[in-house]
Design a protein around this motif. Structure first.
Motif, PDB file in Angstrom:
ATOM      1  N   UNK A 184       0.701  -1.152   0.099  1.00 46.50           N
ATOM      2  CA  UNK A 184       0.068   0.141  -0.248  1.00 46.50           C
ATOM      3  C   UNK A 184       0.928   1.230  -0.308  1.00 46.50           C
ATOM      4  N   UNK A 185       0.142   2.331  -0.321  1.00 45.48           N
ATOM      5  CA  UNK A 185       1.007   3.593  -0.366  1.00 45.48           C
ATOM      6  C   UNK A 185       0.790   4.424   0.854  1.00 45.48           C
ATOM      7  N   UNK A 186      -0.071   4.010   1.865  1.00 53.81           N
ATOM      8  CA  UNK A 186      -0.427   4.826   3.169  1.00 53.81           C
ATOM      9  C   UNK A 186      -0.732   4.050   4.221  1.00 53.81           C
ATOM     10  N   UNK A 187      -0.026   4.483   5.436  1.00 53.53           N
ATOM     11  CA  UNK A 187      -0.465   3.829   6.606  1.00 53.53           C
ATOM     12  C   UNK A 187      -0.788   4.612   7.745  1.00 53.53           C
ATOM     13  N   UNK A 188      -1.650   4.466   8.366  1.00 60.09           N
ATOM     14  CA  UNK A 188      -1.987   5.186   9.645  1.00 60.09           C
ATOM     15  C   UNK A 188      -1.791   4.424  10.814  1.00 60.09           C
ATOM     16  N   UNK A 189      -1.167   5.048  11.878  1.00 60.00           N
ATOM     17  CA  UNK A 189      -1.135   4.150  13.077  1.00 60.00           C
ATOM     18  C   UNK A 189      -1.520   4.931  14.424  1.00 60.00           C
ATOM     19  N   UNK A 190      -2.483   4.665  15.072  1.00 56.91           N
ATOM     20  CA  UNK A 190      -3.086   5.289  16.207  1.00 56.91           C
ATOM     21  C   UNK A 190      -2.861   4.550  17.390  1.00 56.91           C
ATOM     22  N   UNK A 191      -2.367   5.255  18.406  1.00 61.54           N
ATOM     23  CA  UNK A 191      -2.432   4.853  19.676  1.00 61.54           C
ATOM     24  C   UNK A 191      -3.976   4.228  20.238  1.00 61.54           C
ATOM     25  N   UNK A 192      -4.087   3.251  20.990  1.00 62.98           N
ATOM     26  CA  UNK A 192      -5.455   2.954  21.373  1.00 62.98           C
ATOM     27  C   UNK A 192      -5.760   4.058  22.464  1.00 62.98           C
ATOM     28  N   UNK A 193      -6.919   4.803  22.445  1.00 64.94           N
ATOM     29  CA  UNK A 193      -7.459   5.453  23.545  1.00 64.94           C
ATOM     30  C   UNK A 193      -8.858   4.856  23.858  1.00 64.94           C
ATOM     31  N   UNK A 194      -8.775   4.634  25.447  1.00 65.89           N
ATOM     32  CA  UNK A 194      -9.849   3.864  26.034  1.00 65.89           C
ATOM     33  C   UNK A 194     -10.897   4.838  26.360  1.00 65.89           C
ATOM     34  N   UNK A 195     -12.067   5.073  25.513  1.00 67.42           N
ATOM     35  CA  UNK A 195     -13.068   5.892  25.964  1.00 67.42           C
ATOM     36  C   UNK A 195     -13.965   5.842  27.049  1.00 67.42           C
ATOM     37  N   UNK A 196     -14.471   6.398  27.917  1.00 68.74           N
ATOM     38  CA  UNK A 196     -15.257   6.086  28.802  1.00 68.74           C
ATOM     39  C   UNK A 196     -16.793   5.776  28.267  1.00 68.74           C
ATOM     40  N   UNK A 197     -17.232   4.602  28.874  1.00 69.01           N
ATOM     41  CA  UNK A 197     -18.619   4.429  28.219  1.00 69.01           C
ATOM     42  C   UNK A 197     -18.446   3.138  27.554  1.00 69.01           C
ATOM     43  N   UNK A 198     -17.044   2.487  26.995  1.00 70.30           N
ATOM     44  CA  UNK A 198     -17.000   1.508  26.098  1.00 70.30           C
ATOM     45  C   UNK A 198     -16.879   0.346  26.588  1.00 70.30           C
ATOM     46  N   UNK A 199     -17.070  -0.781  25.933  1.00 70.43           N
ATOM     47  CA  UNK A 199     -16.867  -2.224  26.655  1.00 70.43           C
ATOM     48  C   UNK A 199     -15.499  -2.239  27.268  1.00 70.43           C
ATOM     49  N   UNK A 200     -14.536  -1.732  26.501  1.00 67.30           N
ATOM     50  CA  UNK A 200     -13.309  -2.016  26.848  1.00 67.30           C
ATOM     51  C   UNK A 200     -12.969  -1.276  28.131  1.00 67.30           C
ATOM     52  N   UNK A 201     -13.519   0.032  28.163  1.00 67.76           N
ATOM     53  CA  UNK A 201     -13.281   0.804  29.615  1.00 67.76           C
ATOM     54  C   UNK A 201     -13.857  -0.060  30.700  1.00 67.76           C
ATOM     55  N   UNK A 202     -14.978  -0.886  30.452  1.00 67.13           N
ATOM     56  CA  UNK A 202     -15.579  -1.562  31.727  1.00 67.13           C
ATOM     57  C   UNK A 202     -14.743  -2.527  32.079  1.00 67.13           C
ATOM     58  N   UNK A 203     -14.144  -3.356  31.037  1.00 73.01           N
ATOM     59  CA  UNK A 203     -13.015  -4.320  31.138  1.00 73.01           C
ATOM     60  C   UNK A 203     -11.753  -3.725  32.034  1.00 73.01           C
ATOM     61  N   UNK A 204     -11.242  -2.717  31.945  1.00 72.37           N
ATOM     62  CA  UNK A 204     -10.297  -2.277  32.413  1.00 72.37           C
ATOM     63  C   UNK A 204     -10.594  -1.872  33.674  1.00 72.37           C
ATOM     64  N   UNK A 205     -11.640  -1.284  33.924  1.00 70.11           N
ATOM     65  CA  UNK A 205     -12.001  -0.799  35.128  1.00 70.11           C
ATOM     66  C   UNK A 205     -12.429  -2.139  36.151  1.00 70.11           C
ATOM     67  N   UNK A 206     -12.933  -3.201  35.642  1.00 74.43           N
ATOM     68  CA  UNK A 206     -13.198  -4.436  36.498  1.00 74.43           C
ATOM     69  C   UNK A 206     -11.908  -5.409  36.625  1.00 74.43           C
ATOM     70  N   UNK A 207     -10.769  -4.875  35.901  1.00 71.13           N
ATOM     71  CA  UNK A 207      -9.616  -5.641  36.156  1.00 71.13           C
ATOM     72  C   UNK A 207      -9.523  -6.630  35.258  1.00 71.13           C
TER      73      UNK A 207
END
Length: 372
Positions: A184-207
């Motif tokens: 490919x001729x373009x790559x975007x790379x973003x650090x994960x941002x854990x947003x409040x209210x998401x399922x991932x945020x709940x998993x992190x909060x619960x350990x």
């Protein structure tokens, strides 16, 4: 001043655990794709009358635009062409989920007039994709990129996310191997941002998952930057790399303070210092447009001072940087300090981040704006 059109498609087949975008799965909205397309066409008609500018770029994002199929996306582009109009050699991009694409899909996009495809890859690691709740298999994004190129697309982007809980350095290297194999001729790379209210945020909060760490983000960014730049990619925005001619012109409109109309539920737009956002719910969006009203939910007029701050904030994330004259006398001392520290450079009347300064640029911007 450049002008683009952004289209927000608010539909997804499933919801990813880290996502807080304005998107809806089939169980979360009563709006059909057909009703959305009808409403979107009405918004484009009203907006074109209001703005009176020709689109130099189009970007269809989401959500999952590829759920509309090549026919649905072609219909959107046809409406933009018939309302705003398209400049000669306009860049026309759509995001796509690798799982909802095929060779026939890409051929249809090409025939409709799309010039660029952006594919959500995130990772080539099965465990990482599982943590992100992504549905595609590790090899599908690369296969889709190759199908897009075979259909005649010169410009293809792959999106990566780094810093996901459980991810390792080897996972990142494996993802980069896969990206480079896709040619490919373009790559975007973003650090994960854990947003409040998401399922991932709940998993992190619960350990159940560990929170990402800043040092890990920095290490992963350096792995990505080094590998891509060794392979002939050049960074042009802190999180974006391209081969010569592969830069995303639509996103450059955002970063350079240009104008764009954002259409669709929850879309944001900015035209001549007028910033607005649309209603979020597809049902309300459809209703307002059926009544002949632009679906704007809120707006503001940006002051000269606000515009100045935003130009510095966005411009310093670009490799090209900003004109030195944008920085006031009070902030010049801050710039000089960061030049001495090797984080910024001044050359040819411009101020820009050094390669070494990219990881620190957000803090530098904060320092400059505080001094301003």
């Amino acid at each position: 001043m450049s002008f683009g059109v952004y289209i927000h498609v608010p539909f997804c087949a499933t919801r990813c655990g880290y996502c807080d975008f304005n998107t809806y799965t089939p169980s979360e909205t009563e709006s059909s794709y057909a009703a959305y397309l009808d409403s979107l066409e009405r918004e484009l008609e009203l907006a074109a009358e209001k703005v009176g500018l020709t689109a130099e770029t189009v970007f269809v994002g989401g959500g999952t635009p590829s759920l509309l199929g090549a026919d649905g996306l072609g219909r959107i582009l046809g409406k933009i062409r018939g309302t705003f109009g398209l400049a000669k050699d306009a860049e026309v991009t759509t995001e796509s989920n690798p799982e909802s694409t095929s060779p026939e899909y890409f051929a249809g996009l090409k025939e409709a007039g799309f010039t660029r495809v952006s594919l959500g890859m995130q990772s080539a690691s099965t465990p990482v994709l599982k943590v992100l709740d992504r549905q595609h298999t590790p090899g599908r994004a690369v296969a889709a990129a190759k199908e897009a190129k075979q259909a005649g697309f010169e410009h293809v982007n792959l999106d990566l996310i780094y810093g996901t809980p459980t991810e390792t350095d080897d996972d990142v290297r494996k993802s980069l191997d896969a990206v480079l194999s896709a040619d490919v001729d373009h790559v975007s790379a973003y650090s994960l941002i854990v947003e409040d209210g998401t399922a991932m945020a709940r998993k992190i909060r619960s350990g159940q998952l560990s929170a990402p760490e800043e040092d890990v983000y920095a290490d992963r960014y350096e792995i990505i930057a080094d590998r891509l730049e060794e392979a002939g990619f050049d960074w042009y925005e802190v999180s974006n790399w391209a081969k010569p001619g592969g830069q995303c012109q639509h996103n450059l409109i955002y970063w350079r303070g240009g104008n764009w109309w954002g259409a669709g539920p929850g879309a944001h737009g900015y035209v001549n210092r007028f910033r607005y956002f649309n209603v979020k719910r597809p049902e309300r969006y459809n209703q307002m447009l059926a009544e002949g009203t632009l679906p704007i939910d809120g707006s503001e007029t940006i002051t000269d001072e606000e515009s100045h701050f935003e130009q510095i904030m966005l411009g310093l994330r670009l490799k090209e940087g900003i004109p030195g004259e944008w920085v006031g006398e009070k902030a010049q001392g801050v710039v000089d300090k960061h030049v001495r520290g090797g984080v910024l450079a001044e050359e040819g009347g411009r101020i820009f981040a050094t390669d070494a300064g990219r990881l620190l640029i957000d803090g530098v911007i904060t320092d400059i704006l505080a001094a301003e």
